[in-house]
Structure formats: C-alpha cells, structure tokens
Design an enzyme around this catalytic site. Structure first.
Site, PDB file in Angstrom:
ATOM      1  CB  VAL A 294       1.669  -0.044   4.716  1.00 28.53           C
ATOM      2  CG1 VAL A 294       0.239  -0.547   5.275  1.00 28.53           C
ATOM      3  CG2 VAL A 294       2.333   0.900   5.914  1.00 28.53           C
TER       4      VAL A 294
ATOM      5  CG  ASP B  60       5.760  11.956  10.835  1.00 29.41           C
ATOM      6  OD1 ASP B  60       5.991  12.934  10.607  1.00 29.41           O
ATOM      7  OD2 ASP B  60       5.787  11.006  10.578  1.00 29.41           O
TER       8      ASP B  60
ATOM      9  CG  LEU C 125      -1.985  -0.979   1.120  1.00 25.43           C
ATOM     10  CD1 LEU C 125      -2.620  -1.129   2.484  1.00 25.43           C
ATOM     11  CD2 LEU C 125      -2.990  -0.859  -0.035  1.00 25.43           C
ATOM     12  N   GLY C 126       1.994   1.320   0.675  1.00 25.93           N
ATOM     13  CA  GLY C 126       2.649   2.219   0.528  1.00 25.93           C
ATOM     14  C   GLY C 126       4.165   2.181   1.501  1.00 25.93           C
TER      15      GLY C 126
ATOM     16  N   GLY D 238       6.965   3.841   4.143  1.00 26.42           N
ATOM     17  CA  GLY D 238       7.064   4.967   5.227  1.00 26.42           C
ATOM     18  C   GLY D 238       8.203   4.840   5.929  1.00 26.42           C
ATOM     19  N   GLY D 239       8.643   5.899   6.558  1.00 25.28           N
ATOM     20  CA  GLY D 239       9.950   6.028   7.409  1.00 25.28           C
ATOM     21  C   GLY D 239      10.038   4.876   8.284  1.00 25.28           C
ATOM     22  CD  GLN D 240       9.077   5.240  11.827  1.00 24.59           C
ATOM     23  OE1 GLN D 240       9.537   4.634  12.646  1.00 24.59           O
ATOM     24  NE2 GLN D 240       9.058   6.660  11.806  1.00 24.59           N
ATOM     25  N   GLY D 241       8.369   1.633   7.938  1.00 22.03           N
ATOM     26  CA  GLY D 241       8.187   0.463   7.599  1.00 22.03           C
ATOM     27  C   GLY D 241       7.414   0.434   6.030  1.00 22.03           C
TER      28      GLY D 241
END
Length: 407
Positions: A102, A213, A94-95, A97-100
C-alpha cells in the site's frame, strides 16, 4: 584570381560535409522519433492487454449496463497513479499485506489516497474479482474504508482507497507510543465502531459481505481516532453463494475460526470469532500470538478462555487501563468476547447483537439509560430484556462478582 579559385575548392567540400552532417542528424532524429513512437504504441498496446486481462472490459460492461448504482466505481489510468505515488517510490510505502503493498498518493485534485498494488489476480476468477470491486465501491458507512476505484492497465491491478491517516489499532496496542495511548473509553468506542461496521457489512449492505480477515491491523484510525474497517482482500477471488458475497481471504493465524478446520468454510460467524480476538486484544494489550514468561508461544484466545474458566480475568487486563476500567465493564466485555470465541459457530452471537451490546456499554458509561427491547435467540434459550442499563445489568451468561470477590 588564384586565391579565389583556391577558396572555391575549399567551399565545395565544406558544403558537402555540412549537407551530409545535416542529413545524418535528420536521420538520427527520425530514427529517435520512430523508436519513441514504436515504444509508445507498444506501451499503449501493453496497457490495453493488461486492462483486458485484469477484467477491464467486464467492468466497463457492468458500468454501462447498470442503472447508475455502480457509478461510484472509477477507473483510474496508470499515469495518474504513477504520478500520485511518485512512481511507487519506496518512501511512499504505508505498509505491506498479504494482498499487496500500500502506497500513499496524492491525486491531481490534491486529495490523498491509499493505492494498493495488488498481487496477480487469478485470470479464471476475473468476473468474481470485478463483481467484488463494484460491490465494495458502493459501501457507504463512516466506519468502513471507501474503495474509490481501480486501475487495471498495469501488470497487477491497483486499488485506490480513501486515506486513513493515523495507522492501525495494532500499532497503538502493541507498539510503544509515548505521544498517544488508548484509554479504556477509547478502546470501548473503537470496539463499538468496528462492530457496527462489521454488522453493517453482514446485514445492512445491499449484498451481505463477509470480511474474513478481521484483525487489529485491519482496523485503521482516522484523524479523530475513530475506527475504520479496511482491507477486504479485493485483489483475491470471490464466490457468490445465493444472496451472500463472500471474500476468499486467508484469515490470519491467531484470528482464524477453529471451526474452519472442521468444515473448510469461513462464514459470517468466522468474522465474529476474529472480532472476539480483537476484543481480547483491547482488554489485554497482548498480541493474538504472544510469548509467555515461560518463553512458550501461546494463543491469546486460548489463554483468555483458560483464565476465564479459572475466574482469573483480572490477570489479563492491560495495566494501562486497569485504573479506568470498571469491574462491571471488564466482566461484560470479557463475557461478550467469550461468547464470540465459542468453538461452535452457531452459538456465537450475530454481529448485530455484538454491536448493540457495545453501543449500550458506551451509552451507559455516559449515564444514559436505554429503553429498548432486545431479543436474543439461539439454540439453547430466548432472552428478552427491556428497560435495562447495559454495563450495570449484565447480559446473558455474565455473572457479576460481589465487592468482596476478586475479579
């Protein structure tokens, strides 16, 4: 008689060969079964090791010792999440991000979820990470994405959220979409819903939570295009300061509170600043960092403040909503955004006040007069307003222009 004796000579070695072949086959099957058994045991041991390393024992301890308040936290096993995401197929992404990363997944019961494959957690911060998972899983607000649970028996933690189907606010503001464009009223409603969610996190949740954030890519839109605040950076460490739980998420450039550079601290007023940038995005349709006609890279917040000081607000209003955006509403939203973007955090309004003002604008737009008392306290003044219609009577430092003035 001679023929029978010759046949007997042939049968003896044939039986021997068959017996040897069966023996070898049994040995191969046994070796394969042993190998598979050993691999299964190693896999189980590895999962146990990951579970322990990622704080699973701490989470189990909190679940067993709680009074039932954390029962909403579910511990998923890796097999069900692998099947749910088709073994983390790239087609399910799905996308990023800075954290992982998805992934979209479907659980065995048919429910659709979003599975975040997190970055590696700092082992020294495991207790804080688990505390955040437990607390965020208890959040119950219609405009905050729900954390359903986690899986800790993998190399990196997997976080399972409810699935929000219509993408991010950023996509509708900054990418061409012929099927759907955000009207001015939709933008006001989304701003009000997001502000209400952040206000809830700051002041209504059991332990105040600072998102840290806030940005348009972290505001998701559901099937009815209602705002849902997401991505709390739960794969990162947290610190507990007195009664406040704060997530140590690196804020995105363009949304970052400038006061952070002086104090090295991100607070609830940092969320207010970031939300101010989102408000300007909704007004202008521009990205937080954009390229001007001069090909110069500019900060949207700084550009907006400059235009406000030069009384050129009209220059920044998104052409898509100019026809539907009234002069009074534009001024109210602009002044609210300006207060949120104050360089001094103490002079920014609390999110509760921001949410109330935005809700009032929406109600006023629908012709509803608001009878209430609003107390606004800050370092320079205390203002009380009663029986007012927000959007007509401009709050605080907003100055209405006359019909002959340019806005």
């Amino acid at each position: 008689m001679l023929k029978i004796r010759n046949l007997g000579r042939w049968f003896f070695p044939l039986n021997t060969v068959i017996g040897l072949a069966l023996g070898v086959l049994l040995l191969l099957i046994g070796a394969w079964w042993m190998s598979k058994h050993i691999k299964r045991r190693k896999c189980i041991q590895l999962k146990k090791s990951f579970f322990k390393r990622n704080g699973g024992l701490l989470l189990q301890q909190q679940l067993s010792s709680s009074d039932g308040s954390v029962q909403k936290t579910k511990i998923f096993n890796s097999n069900e999440l692998e099947k749910a995401t088709d073994y983390f197929n790239d087609n399910r992404i799905l996308g990023h991000g800075g954290q992982g990363i998805v992934y979209k997944g479907m659980l065995a019961d048919g429910s659709i979820v979003a599975v975040k494959k997190s970055t590696i957690v700092d082992e020294e911060k495991l207790e804080e990470f688990i505390n955040e998972v437990v607390i965020l899983s208890q959040i119950n607000h219609r405009n905050v994405v729900r954390l359903l649970g986690c899986c800790l028996e993998t190399d990196v933690p997997l976080l399972v959220y409810e699935f929000i189907p219509n993408g991010t606010l950023s996509q509708y503001l900054h990418e061409q979409n012929e099927d759907f464009t955000l009207s001015w009223e939709s933008r006001l409603r989304i701003a009000s819903e997001a502000a209400g969610a952040i206000s809830y996190l700051h002041s209504t949740a059991s332990i105040p939570i600072y998102h840290r954030d806030i940005k348009s890519t972290n505001i998701l839109l559901d099937e009815k295009y209602r705002a849902t605040v997401a991505d709390f950076g739960t794969s990162r460490s947290v610190s507990i300061d007195q009664t406040h739980l704060t997530t140590k998420v690196q804020c995105t450039f363009g949304y970052l509170d400038p006061e952070y550079f002086r104090t090295s601290q991100l607070t609830e007023k940092s969320d207010v600043y970031s939300f101010g940038v989102v408000l300007v995005e909704l007004l202008s349709g521009k990205k937080p960092i954009f390229v001007a006609h001069s090909l110069k890279t500019m900060s949207l917040a700084e550009h907006f403040i400059e235009l406000m000081e030069d009384s050129r607000l009209f220059d920044i209003i998104d052409a898509q909503v100019k026809g539907d955006c009234t002069e009074e509403e534009a001024i109210v939203i602009a002044n609210l955004a300006k207060r949120c973007l104050n360089m001094n955090g103490r002079n920014r309004p609390p999110m509760r006040e921001v949410a109330m003002e935005l809700e009032g604008i929406l109600l006023s737009r629908n012709g509803i007069n608001i009878q209430q008392m609003v107390e606004v306290d800050n370092s320079s003044r205390s203002i009380s307003c009663s029986s007012f219609e927000i959007g007509i009577d401009v709050p605080l430092d907003c100055k209405l222009l006359t019909s002959s003035e340019t806005w």
